[in-house]
Design a protein around this motif. Sequence first.
Motif, PDB file in Angstrom:
ATOM      1  N   LEU A 136       0.816  -1.219   0.000  1.00 49.81           N
ATOM      2  CA  LEU A 136       0.000   0.000   0.000  1.00 49.81           C
ATOM      3  C   LEU A 136       0.847   1.266   0.000  1.00 49.81           C
ATOM      4  O   LEU A 136       0.662   2.149  -0.831  1.00 49.81           O
ATOM      5  CB  LEU A 136      -0.967  -0.007   1.197  1.00 49.81           C
ATOM      6  CG  LEU A 136      -1.905  -1.229   1.271  1.00 49.81           C
ATOM      7  CD1 LEU A 136      -2.833  -1.138   2.462  1.00 49.81           C
ATOM      8  CD2 LEU A 136      -2.716  -1.379  -0.015  1.00 49.81           C
ATOM      9  N   LEU A 137       1.799   1.359   0.957  1.00 49.40           N
ATOM     10  CA  LEU A 137       2.596   2.585   1.041  1.00 49.40           C
ATOM     11  C   LEU A 137       3.464   2.826  -0.201  1.00 49.40           C
ATOM     12  O   LEU A 137       3.509   3.944  -0.709  1.00 49.40           O
ATOM     13  CB  LEU A 137       3.448   2.594   2.323  1.00 49.40           C
ATOM     14  CG  LEU A 137       2.662   2.825   3.624  1.00 49.40           C
ATOM     15  CD1 LEU A 137       3.581   2.738   4.820  1.00 49.40           C
ATOM     16  CD2 LEU A 137       1.927   4.156   3.603  1.00 49.40           C
ATOM     17  N   PRO A 138       4.152   1.781  -0.710  1.00 45.08           N
ATOM     18  CA  PRO A 138       4.956   2.033  -1.917  1.00 45.08           C
ATOM     19  C   PRO A 138       4.114   2.536  -3.088  1.00 45.08           C
ATOM     20  O   PRO A 138       4.637   3.199  -3.978  1.00 45.08           O
ATOM     21  CB  PRO A 138       5.550   0.651  -2.239  1.00 45.08           C
ATOM     22  CG  PRO A 138       5.551  -0.073  -0.949  1.00 45.08           C
ATOM     23  CD  PRO A 138       4.354   0.417  -0.201  1.00 45.08           C
ATOM     24  N   ASN A 139       2.836   2.209  -3.074  1.00 43.46           N
ATOM     25  CA  ASN A 139       1.966   2.692  -4.145  1.00 43.46           C
ATOM     26  C   ASN A 139       1.289   4.016  -3.828  1.00 43.46           C
ATOM     27  O   ASN A 139       0.485   4.510  -4.600  1.00 43.46           O
ATOM     28  CB  ASN A 139       0.908   1.635  -4.469  1.00 43.46           C
ATOM     29  CG  ASN A 139       1.503   0.520  -5.311  1.00 43.46           C
ATOM     30  OD1 ASN A 139       2.002   0.773  -6.407  1.00 43.46           O
ATOM     31  ND2 ASN A 139       1.500  -0.692  -4.782  1.00 43.46           N
ATOM     32  N   SER A 140       1.589   4.582  -2.639  1.00 44.60           N
ATOM     33  CA  SER A 140       1.026   5.914  -2.325  1.00 44.60           C
ATOM     34  C   SER A 140       2.155   6.907  -2.116  1.00 44.60           C
ATOM     35  O   SER A 140       2.071   7.769  -1.259  1.00 44.60           O
ATOM     36  CB  SER A 140       0.144   5.873  -1.079  1.00 44.60           C
ATOM     37  OG  SER A 140      -0.224   4.593  -0.741  1.00 44.60           O
TER      38      SER A 140
END
Lengths: 219, 251
Positions: A136-140
């Motif tokens: 999730l974080l790497p994609n945000s």
Amino acid sequence: MDWEPIWLTFRLASITTVLLLLVGIPLAAWLSATKTKLKPLIEAIISMPLVLPPSVLGFYFLLALSPNSTLGQFLEQTFDLRLVFSFEGLVVASMVYSLPFMVHPIQAGLENLPPSWQEASFTLGKSRTTTLFRILLPNSKPALLTGIVLSFAHTIGEFGLVLMIGGNLPGQTRVASIAIYDEVETLNYAAAHSYAALLLVISLVILVLVYRFNKRLTV
Amino acid sequence: MKKIILLLWLIVPQLYAQTVRVAVAANAQFVMEELEAVFEKETGVELETIINSSGKITTQIQQGAPFDVFLSADMHYPDVLFKEGLTTAAPKIYAYGALVVWGIGATKPTKDLSFLTQPSIKKIAIANPKLAPYGVAAQEALRHYGLFEKTQSKWVMGESISQVNQYILSQAVEVGFTAKSVVLDPSLKGQGTWIEIDPRTYSPIAQGVVLLKKKNAEPSLAARRFYDFLFSKRAQAIFRKFGYRIVTQQK
């Protein structure tokens, strides 16, 4: 030109931003996933600094952290820590003050991700934490960057709060915004100009860089 | 129609109000309340008081703030305005301020200020000496008693006497240096303990007043009346009651 206030401002903004990342990521992740009925209330509390005058926060901080209040007494007796008139106090106050600027973008970023990604990760037996940090974080990234920059910039711009609980101590609480105020008060406009112009340029540069690398900067 | 009424409501007070705007340094806010009450009763002229630090008031006047009279905490700021041609005359001393050390907690102040070195006193509030004459006086007194370096690490700077008072009253600091007019105010009587600093240990805090010139206009008659009133027997007695030394009894 005394560089200390400028240096202090950036130290305060950096430390606040790093600590806010540690607090903001779990908070935003929890808010983006939770189904609790209390969500609107919690979101409202986090957003309070957006609408409250800094003087309100400053006033309550002064009362809450004063050594004769319960909290102030506890901190002083347990950790020998007095948060009024100290750099540590400004960090704590700035964290409250800039919290929405960190949490909102990250929360919005996480809520905008397709739910199927998280579901796929869960199906493959990954835990919540792993999913958050690996998927999730790497994609945000843009959302994270937005949160970091806005928290940083907002802390640089802090004034009313510092004025009320800072005590204007050189190297401790005399940040650039306070230094400008002081110089204007002493009718020393040349010095005020040099601080003010520097802050203006630095803030502009930071924002230009962000807009350049991040087309979707939204609060 | 509604818009017109709203507009009138916004404008009308400005049209008929013959008020005198008095900008007052933070240390004189309490004595000003009484001066205002007496003056309004005597003359029927409405006063509007603006309380701020002398430095801020000066900046605002330079930028065209619509004040009529300015009671400063010192002579420097009104003198700046006089030199810029914004006043009718050079600043005139209306009173001499007296310095006290004041604490709300259990601290018992001593006359020679030696109590400030006690470990129980962690923070001492002082008005910023760059902005406030009471801050300069506090530092002079500390130097006189040989406590300047010993206490320096405990200092906290308030931007004006008002902020020093806030710090003392909220007990964010154990003690602070403030104006005697503050601790003599009826609303603060009996709060904590204070002690007057020997006036020989600091330079006199001469407080000046100026009558301000409006753009191409002489000050109003009402403003001039208030300015003159400050030097009347009655007003000077009020200053004395609030702990100021008045012009004739200067040592």
